[in-house]
Design a protein around this motif. Sequence first.
Motif, PDB file in Angstrom:
ATOM      1  N   GLU A  12     -26.426 -30.406  -2.382  1.00 49.31           N
ATOM      2  CA  GLU A  12     -26.224 -29.671  -3.632  1.00 49.31           C
ATOM      3  C   GLU A  12     -24.773 -29.265  -3.825  1.00 49.31           C
ATOM      4  O   GLU A  12     -24.230 -29.340  -4.915  1.00 49.31           O
ATOM      5  N   ALA A  13     -24.135 -28.797  -2.775  1.00 45.62           N
ATOM      6  CA  ALA A  13     -22.753 -28.312  -2.893  1.00 45.62           C
ATOM      7  C   ALA A  13     -21.764 -29.454  -3.066  1.00 45.62           C
ATOM      8  O   ALA A  13     -20.710 -29.268  -3.675  1.00 45.62           O
ATOM      9  N   ALA A  14     -22.069 -30.621  -2.550  1.00 42.28           N
ATOM     10  CA  ALA A  14     -21.136 -31.748  -2.630  1.00 42.28           C
ATOM     11  C   ALA A  14     -20.909 -32.189  -4.066  1.00 42.28           C
ATOM     12  O   ALA A  14     -19.827 -32.657  -4.410  1.00 42.28           O
ATOM     13  N   GLN A  15     -21.899 -32.021  -4.916  1.00 45.35           N
ATOM     14  CA  GLN A  15     -21.738 -32.426  -6.316  1.00 45.35           C
ATOM     15  C   GLN A  15     -20.782 -31.492  -7.050  1.00 45.35           C
ATOM     16  O   GLN A  15     -20.122 -31.894  -7.989  1.00 45.35           O
ATOM     17  N   ILE A  16     -20.710 -30.262  -6.615  1.00 47.74           N
ATOM     18  CA  ILE A  16     -19.876 -29.282  -7.301  1.00 47.74           C
ATOM     19  C   ILE A  16     -18.475 -29.244  -6.706  1.00 47.74           C
ATOM     20  O   ILE A  16     -17.483 -29.240  -7.420  1.00 47.74           O
ATOM     21  N   THR A  17     -18.368 -29.184  -5.404  1.00 49.23           N
ATOM     22  CA  THR A  17     -17.083 -28.930  -4.764  1.00 49.23           C
ATOM     23  C   THR A  17     -16.423 -30.169  -4.178  1.00 49.23           C
ATOM     24  O   THR A  17     -15.225 -30.153  -3.951  1.00 49.23           O
ATOM     25  N   GLY A  18     -17.167 -31.166  -3.874  1.00 50.66           N
ATOM     26  CA  GLY A  18     -16.598 -32.357  -3.256  1.00 50.66           C
ATOM     27  C   GLY A  18     -16.968 -32.430  -1.785  1.00 50.66           C
ATOM     28  O   GLY A  18     -17.137 -31.411  -1.113  1.00 50.66           O
ATOM     29  N   LEU A  20     -15.256 -33.481   0.860  1.00 48.07           N
ATOM     30  CA  LEU A  20     -14.264 -33.058   1.846  1.00 48.07           C
ATOM     31  C   LEU A  20     -14.286 -31.548   2.047  1.00 48.07           C
ATOM     32  O   LEU A  20     -14.225 -31.058   3.178  1.00 48.07           O
ATOM     33  N   LEU A  21     -14.397 -30.804   0.967  1.00 43.85           N
ATOM     34  CA  LEU A  21     -14.426 -29.352   1.059  1.00 43.85           C
ATOM     35  C   LEU A  21     -15.692 -28.871   1.774  1.00 43.85           C
ATOM     36  O   LEU A  21     -15.637 -27.973   2.615  1.00 43.85           O
ATOM     37  N   VAL A  22     -16.824 -29.465   1.460  1.00 44.95           N
ATOM     38  CA  VAL A  22     -18.067 -29.096   2.136  1.00 44.95           C
ATOM     39  C   VAL A  22     -17.974 -29.416   3.612  1.00 44.95           C
ATOM     40  O   VAL A  22     -18.366 -28.616   4.467  1.00 44.95           O
ATOM     41  N   ALA A  24     -15.266 -29.602   5.420  1.00 44.63           N
ATOM     42  CA  ALA A  24     -14.324 -28.668   6.047  1.00 44.63           C
ATOM     43  C   ALA A  24     -14.966 -27.313   6.285  1.00 44.63           C
ATOM     44  O   ALA A  24     -14.732 -26.676   7.315  1.00 44.63           O
ATOM     45  N   LEU A  25     -15.786 -26.848   5.362  1.00 49.96           N
ATOM     46  CA  LEU A  25     -16.412 -25.532   5.516  1.00 49.96           C
ATOM     47  C   LEU A  25     -17.633 -25.557   6.431  1.00 49.96           C
ATOM     48  O   LEU A  25     -18.020 -24.525   6.964  1.00 49.96           O
ATOM     49  N   LEU A  26     -18.226 -26.714   6.638  1.00 46.90           N
ATOM     50  CA  LEU A  26     -19.367 -26.803   7.553  1.00 46.90           C
ATOM     51  C   LEU A  26     -18.927 -27.059   8.989  1.00 46.90           C
ATOM     52  O   LEU A  26     -19.509 -26.513   9.927  1.00 46.90           O
ATOM     53  N   VAL A  27     -17.906 -27.879   9.166  1.00 41.90           N
ATOM     54  CA  VAL A  27     -17.548 -28.329  10.504  1.00 41.90           C
ATOM     55  C   VAL A  27     -16.424 -27.509  11.141  1.00 41.90           C
ATOM     56  O   VAL A  27     -16.514 -27.115  12.307  1.00 41.90           O
ATOM     57  N   ALA A  28     -15.360 -27.247  10.415  1.00 42.63           N
ATOM     58  CA  ALA A  28     -14.177 -26.606  11.006  1.00 42.63           C
ATOM     59  C   ALA A  28     -14.458 -25.220  11.588  1.00 42.63           C
ATOM     60  O   ALA A  28     -14.051 -24.948  12.720  1.00 42.63           O
ATOM     61  N   PRO A  29     -15.142 -24.312  10.884  1.00 41.77           N
ATOM     62  CA  PRO A  29     -15.399 -23.002  11.491  1.00 41.77           C
ATOM     63  C   PRO A  29     -16.276 -23.093  12.747  1.00 41.77           C
ATOM     64  O   PRO A  29     -16.026 -22.400  13.736  1.00 41.77           O
ATOM     65  N   ALA A  30     -17.266 -23.965  12.721  1.00 39.48           N
ATOM     66  CA  ALA A  30     -18.135 -24.107  13.889  1.00 39.48           C
ATOM     67  C   ALA A  30     -17.383 -24.731  15.067  1.00 39.48           C
ATOM     68  O   ALA A  30     -17.557 -24.303  16.217  1.00 39.48           O
ATOM     69  N   ALA A  31     -16.537 -25.710  14.800  1.00 36.90           N
ATOM     70  CA  ALA A  31     -15.753 -26.330  15.872  1.00 36.90           C
ATOM     71  C   ALA A  31     -14.749 -25.344  16.453  1.00 36.90           C
ATOM     72  O   ALA A  31     -14.540 -25.303  17.671  1.00 36.90           O
ATOM     73  N   VAL A  69      -7.490 -25.157  -5.110  1.00 35.41           N
ATOM     74  CA  VAL A  69      -8.080 -24.291  -4.095  1.00 35.41           C
ATOM     75  C   VAL A  69      -8.661 -25.108  -2.945  1.00 35.41           C
ATOM     76  O   VAL A  69      -8.554 -24.727  -1.783  1.00 35.41           O
ATOM     77  N   GLY A  70      -9.261 -26.252  -3.250  1.00 37.27           N
ATOM     78  CA  GLY A  70      -9.847 -27.099  -2.210  1.00 37.27           C
ATOM     79  C   GLY A  70      -8.821 -27.554  -1.189  1.00 37.27           C
ATOM     80  O   GLY A  70      -9.121 -27.651   0.002  1.00 37.27           O
ATOM     81  N   PHE A  71      -7.623 -27.842  -1.654  1.00 35.71           N
ATOM     82  CA  PHE A  71      -6.551 -28.222  -0.739  1.00 35.71           C
ATOM     83  C   PHE A  71      -6.248 -27.088   0.228  1.00 35.71           C
ATOM     84  O   PHE A  71      -6.093 -27.305   1.433  1.00 35.71           O
ATOM     85  N   TRP A  72      -6.142 -25.874  -0.287  1.00 34.31           N
ATOM     86  CA  TRP A  72      -5.790 -24.736   0.569  1.00 34.31           C
ATOM     87  C   TRP A  72      -6.913 -24.395   1.536  1.00 34.31           C
ATOM     88  O   TRP A  72      -6.656 -24.080   2.692  1.00 34.31           O
ATOM     89  N   ILE A  73      -8.144 -24.450   1.084  1.00 32.75           N
ATOM     90  CA  ILE A  73      -9.262 -24.136   1.986  1.00 32.75           C
ATOM     91  C   ILE A  73      -9.314 -25.156   3.113  1.00 32.75           C
ATOM     92  O   ILE A  73      -9.472 -24.801   4.286  1.00 32.75           O
ATOM     93  N   THR A  74      -9.165 -26.431   2.778  1.00 34.15           N
ATOM     94  CA  THR A  74      -9.191 -27.470   3.801  1.00 34.15           C
ATOM     95  C   THR A  74      -7.999 -27.340   4.748  1.00 34.15           C
ATOM     96  O   THR A  74      -8.140 -27.502   5.970  1.00 34.15           O
TER      97      THR A  74
END
Length: 102
Positions: A12-18, A20-22, A24-31, A69-74
């Motif tokens: 669901e989120a990939a259609q809205i945000t893209g 790469l952003l999803v 980055a927010l799913l994998v990077a904090p957990a890693a 914003v997606g660039f900065w979050i990633t």
Amino acid sequence: MFLLTLALAAAEAAQITGALLVFALLVAPAAAAQAFTARPALGLATSVVLALLITWLGLGVGYYSDYPVGFWITSVAFVVYLVAKGWEWFAGRARGGVVAVS
């Protein structure tokens, strides 16, 4: 059940945000949290806190920047991951153990 919920949320989120952003927010904090601690409960809490910090910092910097914003979050997520891996490497060297670079 958890993986099904995660898959639905990502789809669901990939259609809205893209994607790469999803990712980055799913994998990077957990890693990053895994590099900071090996305890599951503390790792989960650390991952949530890191994800919130990454998101809000990316939103704040993106508001005052010309870049999206997606660039900065990633970018912030990547920097947090690099800091976590550096911390893991430094902590392993301080203990005198052998650290595997992954």
